[in-house]
Write an enzyme that holds these catalytic residues in place. Sequence first.
Site, PDB file in Angstrom:
ATOM      1  N   LYS A  53     -25.299 -19.166 -10.087  1.00 57.18           N
ATOM      2  CA  LYS A  53     -24.060 -18.762 -10.751  1.00 57.18           C
ATOM      3  C   LYS A  53     -23.588 -19.869 -11.690  1.00 57.18           C
ATOM      4  O   LYS A  53     -23.133 -19.630 -12.802  1.00 57.18           O
ATOM      5  CB  LYS A  53     -22.985 -18.437  -9.699  1.00 57.18           C
ATOM      6  N   GLN A  97     -17.924 -18.161  -1.738  1.00 55.31           N
ATOM      7  CA  GLN A  97     -19.237 -17.649  -1.318  1.00 55.31           C
ATOM      8  C   GLN A  97     -19.188 -17.251   0.163  1.00 55.31           C
ATOM      9  O   GLN A  97     -18.772 -18.041   1.007  1.00 55.31           O
ATOM     10  CB  GLN A  97     -20.303 -18.725  -1.566  1.00 55.31           C
ATOM     11  N   ASP A 120     -14.415 -11.352  -8.054  1.00 61.61           N
ATOM     12  CA  ASP A 120     -15.312 -10.572  -7.199  1.00 61.61           C
ATOM     13  C   ASP A 120     -14.742  -9.173  -6.934  1.00 61.61           C
ATOM     14  O   ASP A 120     -15.443  -8.294  -6.439  1.00 61.61           O
ATOM     15  CB  ASP A 120     -15.504 -11.284  -5.841  1.00 61.61           C
TER      16      ASP A 120
END
Length: 284
Positions: A53, A97, A120
């Site tokens: 990422k 994460q 997200d």
Amino acid sequence: MAEIIDGKLVSQHIRDEVAEGVERLKRETGVTAGLAAVLVGDDPASEIYVRNKRKACTEVGMYSEELRLPGETTEEELLSLVDKLNGDENIHGILVQLPLPSQISETKILRAVSPLKDVDGFHPYNVGLLVEGKPRFISCTPHGIIKMLDFYKIGIEGKEAVVVGRSNIVGKPVSLLLLHRHATVTICHSRTKPLDEVTRRADILVAAIGRADFITAGMVKEGAVVIDVGINRNKDGKLTGDVDFEGVSKKASYITPVPGGVGPMTIAMLLWNTLESARNFASS
Ligand code: NDP
């Protein structure tokens, strides 16, 4: 034989578009889109995701921060870091994460991320907007699936779509997106009976199960579009999806491979959402 939906190709188009948008935003407003990735503990798979990422951010000209905390971090410590990032004007997207160590409540942390930086799309506020059909951030994997269908000009309206899997991160949001695009949607799960009868109705079949090669040719209608979200290791240790690619690709009209299908789209849509967020901040 099915046409392959090339996730690498589609994701590269998205990344190019994002890179252009990042550059334009910088030029016109002085704002550099920024993403913070928070990693707690040393899960090797999470390490790889976060590294990828970060690399992707750099490639599109974004600012990125990687915040690593030890596995024994407390919930309070993580909440305080999230709070700091919520107030950091260089950061427009916050990614925590998952999975988190067991002493930390994932629900609590995900709810602590500002809905304005929740790239997200996991915060209940953003989930609510998605249910209403007025999304701010759409979670990345489901969004990527719709982008792939659009790229290949695969019609959704009026189609029978079947989604196998009802998770909050894939199954439910992709079902909503297909519904908003006027498909007739059925959501299946581990108690659906008989599963193969339902999956055989699908013009568009999305498999988000987490079981190697679970969807076989006998479960698929001739000419169906098959989207494989799964990332599994089969018994030989090979990376494989939820769909038996070999068998199903002989019957489907379009199919996504694993690797190289849905996977690359997820990161691309994360970049997309971060740019979107930075634009919102720049214009507020
Ligand atoms: P979850 O484990 O959260 O959900 C799996 C779903 O599959 C559940 O709803 C479950 O049903 C259903 N299921 C399990 N077994 C069966 C069965 N025998 N018959 C029918 N349904 C079944 O997984 P995720 O949604 O998080 O992920 C799914 C897969 O996608 C995983 O392989 C994951 O690694 C991958 N993934 C890939 C991403 C990408 O970028 N490509 C991103 C996110 C995930 P029930 O609810 O009844 O238990």
